[in-house]
Motif scaffolding. Structure first.
Motif, short mmCIF file in Angstrom:
data_model
loop_
_atom_site.label_atom_id
_atom_site.label_comp_id
_atom_site.label_asym_id
_atom_site.label_seq_id
_atom_site.Cartn_x
_atom_site.Cartn_y
_atom_site.Cartn_z
N LYS A 100 0.67 -0.65 0.29
CA LYS A 100 0.46 -0.19 0.17
C LYS A 100 0.69 1.26 -0.44
N TRP A 116 0.54 10.13 3.93
CA TRP A 116 -0.19 8.13 3.77
C TRP A 116 -1.37 7.95 4.22
N ASN A 155 -4.67 7.08 2.28
CA ASN A 155 -5.12 6.30 2.16
C ASN A 155 -6.04 5.93 2.97
#
Length: 68
Positions: A28, A52, A56
């Motif tokens: 990921k 991040w 995400n």
């Protein structure tokens, strides 16, 4: 400059195994950084982690109902 969190610190904070943190990096794009010449003992810069996470995270309202 921000602070670093080690893989172990992230795992403890998130309540998961260190292997899960490494899998998030592999699958990921969790931005782990390593010392030159090393492939273990990664760490994440706090600003990189915040970016991040923002990119995400799935809002609660968009999550599928999953039996736990």
């Amino acid at each position: 400059m921000g602070m670093f969190m080690t893989v172990r610190e992230l795992a403890e904070q998130w309540g998961c195994d260190i292997h899960t943190v490494y899998a998030l990096a592999r699958d990921k794009g969790l931005p782990l950084r390593y010392l030159p010449g090393h492939s273990r003992g990664g760490a994440v810069l706090s600003e990189d982690l915040a970016d991040w996470w923002r990119d995400n995270a799935v809002p609660y309202s968009e999550r599928k109902n999953v039996a736990r």
